[in-house]
Write an enzyme that holds these catalytic residues in place. Structure first.
Site, mmCIF file in Angstrom:
data_model
loop_
_atom_site.group_PDB
_atom_site.id
_atom_site.type_symbol
_atom_site.label_atom_id
_atom_site.label_comp_id
_atom_site.label_asym_id
_atom_site.label_seq_id
_atom_site.Cartn_x
_atom_site.Cartn_y
_atom_site.Cartn_z
ATOM 1 N N GLY A 175 0.805 -1.226 0.000
ATOM 2 C CA GLY A 175 0.000 0.000 0.000
ATOM 3 C C GLY A 175 0.834 1.271 0.000
ATOM 4 N N GLY B 139 -0.321 4.398 0.264
ATOM 5 C CA GLY B 139 -1.179 5.499 0.734
ATOM 6 C C GLY B 139 -0.396 6.368 1.703
ATOM 7 N N PHE B 140 -1.119 7.065 2.574
ATOM 8 C CA PHE B 140 -0.458 7.989 3.504
ATOM 9 C C PHE B 140 0.562 7.256 4.383
ATOM 10 C CE2 PHE B 140 -4.279 10.469 2.534
ATOM 11 C CZ PHE B 140 -3.701 11.696 2.292
ATOM 12 N N GLY B 141 0.158 6.099 4.919
ATOM 13 C CA GLY B 141 1.036 5.363 5.822
ATOM 14 C C GLY B 141 2.214 4.754 5.085
ATOM 15 N N VAL C 43 -2.075 -7.363 -4.211
ATOM 16 C CA VAL C 43 -1.747 -8.452 -3.288
ATOM 17 C C VAL C 43 -2.997 -9.303 -3.081
ATOM 18 C CG1 VAL C 43 -1.076 -8.992 -0.920
ATOM 19 C CG2 VAL C 43 0.060 -7.125 -2.155
ATOM 20 N N GLU D 288 -18.882 17.466 3.315
ATOM 21 C CA GLU D 288 -18.165 18.217 2.282
ATOM 22 C C GLU D 288 -18.832 18.045 0.916
ATOM 23 O OE1 GLU D 288 -13.920 18.293 4.664
ATOM 24 O OE2 GLU D 288 -14.046 17.003 2.924
ATOM 25 N N ASP E 102 -5.210 2.956 8.328
ATOM 26 C CA ASP E 102 -6.606 2.531 8.494
ATOM 27 C C ASP E 102 -6.738 1.060 8.845
ATOM 28 O OD1 ASP E 102 -7.405 5.048 7.844
ATOM 29 O OD2 ASP E 102 -8.486 4.510 6.011
ATOM 30 N N ALA F 288 -5.787 10.555 7.841
ATOM 31 C CA ALA F 288 -4.445 10.638 7.262
ATOM 32 C C ALA F 288 -3.364 10.823 8.330
ATOM 33 C CB ALA F 288 -4.407 11.792 6.255
ATOM 34 N N GLN F 289 -3.608 11.682 9.323
ATOM 35 C CA GLN F 289 -2.560 11.980 10.312
ATOM 36 C C GLN F 289 -2.071 10.734 11.065
ATOM 37 O OE1 GLN F 289 -0.292 14.065 11.606
ATOM 38 N NE2 GLN F 289 -0.653 15.143 9.712
HETATM 39 C C1 LIG Z 1 -13.680 10.691 0.614
HETATM 40 C C2 LIG Z 1 -12.681 10.652 1.726
HETATM 41 C C3 LIG Z 1 -12.344 11.812 2.404
HETATM 42 C C4 LIG Z 1 -11.434 11.790 3.451
HETATM 43 N N1 LIG Z 1 -11.119 12.957 4.070
HETATM 44 C C5 LIG Z 1 -10.187 12.964 5.034
HETATM 45 C C6 LIG Z 1 -9.800 14.182 5.652
HETATM 46 O O1 LIG Z 1 -10.316 15.256 5.330
HETATM 47 N N2 LIG Z 1 -8.828 14.128 6.613
HETATM 48 C C7 LIG Z 1 -8.222 12.964 6.975
HETATM 49 O O2 LIG Z 1 -7.337 12.975 7.823
HETATM 50 N N3 LIG Z 1 -8.592 11.799 6.422
HETATM 51 C C8 LIG Z 1 -9.548 11.767 5.469
HETATM 52 N N4 LIG Z 1 -9.913 10.581 4.884
HETATM 53 C C9 LIG Z 1 -9.314 9.334 5.384
HETATM 54 C C10 LIG Z 1 -7.882 9.125 4.881
HETATM 55 O O3 LIG Z 1 -7.829 9.301 3.493
HETATM 56 C C11 LIG Z 1 -7.433 7.734 5.279
HETATM 57 O O4 LIG Z 1 -7.540 7.605 6.671
HETATM 58 C C12 LIG Z 1 -5.991 7.497 4.837
HETATM 59 O O5 LIG Z 1 -5.906 7.488 3.441
HETATM 60 C C13 LIG Z 1 -5.469 6.181 5.410
HETATM 61 O O6 LIG Z 1 -4.156 5.994 4.973
HETATM 62 P P1 LIG Z 1 -3.613 4.534 4.710
HETATM 63 O O7 LIG Z 1 -2.182 4.682 4.356
HETATM 64 O O8 LIG Z 1 -3.968 3.646 5.845
HETATM 65 O O9 LIG Z 1 -4.435 3.983 3.465
HETATM 66 P P2 LIG Z 1 -4.684 4.601 2.035
HETATM 67 O O10 LIG Z 1 -4.219 6.000 1.952
HETATM 68 O O11 LIG Z 1 -6.090 4.298 1.699
HETATM 69 O O12 LIG Z 1 -3.740 3.721 1.099
HETATM 70 C C14 LIG Z 1 -3.922 2.341 0.931
HETATM 71 C C15 LIG Z 1 -3.207 1.920 -0.339
HETATM 72 O O13 LIG Z 1 -3.219 0.506 -0.397
HETATM 73 C C16 LIG Z 1 -3.451 0.094 -1.729
HETATM 74 N N5 LIG Z 1 -4.042 -1.249 -1.681
HETATM 75 C C17 LIG Z 1 -5.194 -1.640 -1.085
HETATM 76 N N6 LIG Z 1 -5.398 -2.953 -1.231
HETATM 77 C C18 LIG Z 1 -4.327 -3.424 -1.941
HETATM 78 C C19 LIG Z 1 -3.949 -4.700 -2.417
HETATM 79 N N7 LIG Z 1 -4.704 -5.787 -2.189
HETATM 80 N N8 LIG Z 1 -2.835 -4.804 -3.139
HETATM 81 C C20 LIG Z 1 -2.051 -3.726 -3.391
HETATM 82 N N9 LIG Z 1 -2.357 -2.482 -2.951
HETATM 83 C C21 LIG Z 1 -3.473 -2.334 -2.239
HETATM 84 C C22 LIG Z 1 -4.411 1.151 -2.275
HETATM 85 O O14 LIG Z 1 -4.345 1.212 -3.679
HETATM 86 C C23 LIG Z 1 -3.876 2.420 -1.602
HETATM 87 O O15 LIG Z 1 -2.941 3.079 -2.418
HETATM 88 C C24 LIG Z 1 -10.822 10.566 3.827
HETATM 89 C C25 LIG Z 1 -11.147 9.403 3.141
HETATM 90 C C26 LIG Z 1 -12.072 9.436 2.110
HETATM 91 C C27 LIG Z 1 -12.412 8.172 1.369
#
Ligand SMILES: Cc1cc2nc3c(=O)[nH]c(=O)nc-3n(C[C@H](O)[C@H](O)[C@H](O)COP(=O)(O)OP(=O)(O)OC[C@H]3O[C@@H](n4cnc5c(N)ncnc54)[C@H](O)[C@@H]3O)c2cc1C
Length: 435
Positions: A15, A17-19, A83, A174, A305, A322-323
């Site tokens: 993944g 994403g943010f983390g 994955v 929003e 998450d 995100a934080q």
């Molecule tokens: C519409 C919306 C608005 C939001 N607004 C806010 C906000 O204003 N403020 C805030 O703090 N948070 C907000 N959030 C929440 C925030 O975006 C998440 O908490 C954050 O993205 C979590 O980070 P993460 O790294 O855990 O996962 P993510 O950022 O979701 O990244 C996960 C990654 O894993 C990848 N992935 C998933 N499954 C697989 C797999 N099987 N194989 C390979 N790759 C995979 C995905 O493609 C993705 O790139 C919002 C979320 C949404 C949906």
């Protein structure tokens, strides 16, 4: 996967994403081989998805190539891979492009929309968790108005211009605010031959206040902002079903709508091999200790998450925002270095920097530890914070210019039906996109 063997320990991150990105950045200059796997080749800035759905921003400005974030680091490898499972016994990750072994594995796969098992809502409603989903929603909203122009049936026209957003968290609030601004500022000009005053934006919240994770004052103010914009805020109502036209709730209230947006919950992405009851807590999150180690393992970690670290302050885990994901990624980066060097790891402590939501032009609510404020200043703070955390200089410039332009011109020029969206069950007298 064609990844060279080295003497360095291999850290596989699922993944970007943010983390995952925060962690990879921390490790990229260390003596470790970092392999990041993601099913997309871009990082998706989810907090601004609603602006893509409502034509305020182009999708490219909230996405950023993962390869570019970490280019130039010789020990970093990215593979575009989904994955499918993890074999914890042989320390192997299985993907659609092959297998890879790991010394350390970090699950940072984020979350997905939770429809709570309601298949009707899942297939007939709209989710807004990915860029393709946001583009689908953008197309559907615009297609509805094009279709409303064509029908003589008043009932059908109203349903096409009626929007039901389920979930009064930041995403729902929003999106509702942005739709209300479109109704006020754009529809009358784009559709002078349509009575767009009949368009309705309904925000349906199961609990007794919107933005329940924020302070009372933020909830009340956000509700007032929405009502000023003409949004109908429905509280203490649970949506039970949707057949593509008709929304039923647990009260006598119901809605006729061609568009139901489900923003009422997310659940962690679960991956086969780590999906047993022994690992999972509420919302499919993986239970982790204070060092992010998944229950029962010393070499498998989870952040963001997908991870649930139960602490005294956060008995149900940190908020899915995100934080926490960014801070967890950075903390785990430091800890993996310590682990490899044979030093004790440090427990993760979350620094809550507050939360915020915007309702629209000059309208936002901000809760910080010591101070809470709402209105114009909060809106500027919201914009600054979002620009700051957006990845990529180009994206920041493009988003900033778009916002200035939209602010001055009261406009959202990305209202384009680039790839038409066809609802699965859409039955209409005036079928659009027959071919
Ligand atoms: C519409 C919306 C608005 C939001 N607004 C806010 C906000 O204003 N403020 C805030 O703090 N948070 C907000 N959030 C929440 C925030 O975006 C998440 O908490 C954050 O993205 C979590 O980070 P993460 O790294 O855990 O996962 P993510 O950022 O979701 O990244 C996960 C990654 O894993 C990848 N992935 C998933 N499954 C697989 C797999 N099987 N194989 C390979 N790759 C995979 C995905 O493609 C993705 O790139 C919002 C979320 C949404 C949906």
């Amino acid at each position: 996967m064609n990844i060279p063997q080295t003497s360095y320990p291999r850290v596989v991150i699922i993944g970007g994403g943010f983390g995952g990105i925060a962690l990879a950045k921390k490790l990229s200059k260390k003596e470790m081989q970092v392999v990041l796997l993601d099913k997309h080749n871009y990082h998706n800035f989810q907090p601004l998805l609603y602006q893509v759905s409502t034509g305020g921003l182009e999708p490219d400005s909230i996405a950023y190539p993962i390869r570019k974030v970490l280019q130039g680091y010789p020990n970093f490898f990215f593979r575009l891979a989904k994955v499918v499972s993890i074999d914890t016994k042989v320390r192997q990750v299985n993907t659609n492009i092959g297998e890879i072994n790991y010394d350390y594995l970090v699950v940072a796969a984020g979350s997905e929309t939770n429809f709570f098992g309601n298949k009707n809502i899942e297939t007939k409603g709209m989710a807004m968790k990915t860029i393709p989903q946001s583009l689908n929603l953008r197309s559907l909203i615009l297609e509805n108005f094009e279709q409303a122009l064509l029908t003589d049936d008043l009932h059908e026209r109203d349903a096409l211009m009626n929007f039901v957003i389920v979930g009064g968290g930041p995403t729902g609030v929003e999106l509702a605010g942005a739709l209300a601004e479109i109704k006020k500022g754009i529809l009358p000009k784009d559709y002078p031959d349509l009575d767009t005053r009949r368009a309705q934006i309904n925000l349906v919240q199961g609990g007794d206040r919107i933005l329940p994770e924020m302070s009372e004052v933020a909830s009340q103010k956000a509700e007032r902002f929405l009502e000023d914009l003409g949004v109908n805020v429905w509280k203490n109502i649970r949506v039970m079903d949707y057949d593509g036209n008709h929304v039923t709730t647990d009260t006598s209230t119901s809605f006729e709508t061609a568009t139901l947006v489900w923003a009422a919950g997310v659940q962690a992405v679960s991956i086969k091999g780590l999906d047993g009851k022994e690992f999972l807590c509420r919302g499919n999150r993986l239970r982790v200790n204070q060092f992010h180690q998944v229950d029962g393992f010393t070499e498998i970690f989870a952040i963001g998450d997908v991870a649930q670290m139960e602490t005294e302050t956060f008995p149900h885990g940190h908020p899915m925002m995100a934080q926490p994901a960014i801070q967890q990624g950075r903390s785990l980066g430091d800890n993996l270095v310590r682990l490899v060097e044979g030093l004790p790891m440090k427990p993760f402590v979350y620094k809550d920097k507050g939360s915020m939501a915007t309702v629209g032009r000059n309208k936002a609510v901000v809760d910080m530890k010591r101070v809470k404020f709402q209105g114009v200043f909060a809106w500027f703070v919201w914009m600054f914070v979002h620009l700051y955390f957006l990845i990529g200089f180009r994206n920041r410039v493009v988003v900033f210019i778009n916002w200035v332009y939209n602010y001055i011109r009261f406009d959202r020029e990305a209202r384009l039906i680039i790839r038409p969206y066809k609802k699965q069950n859409q039955v209409s007298k005036n079928q659009l996109n027959k071919d």
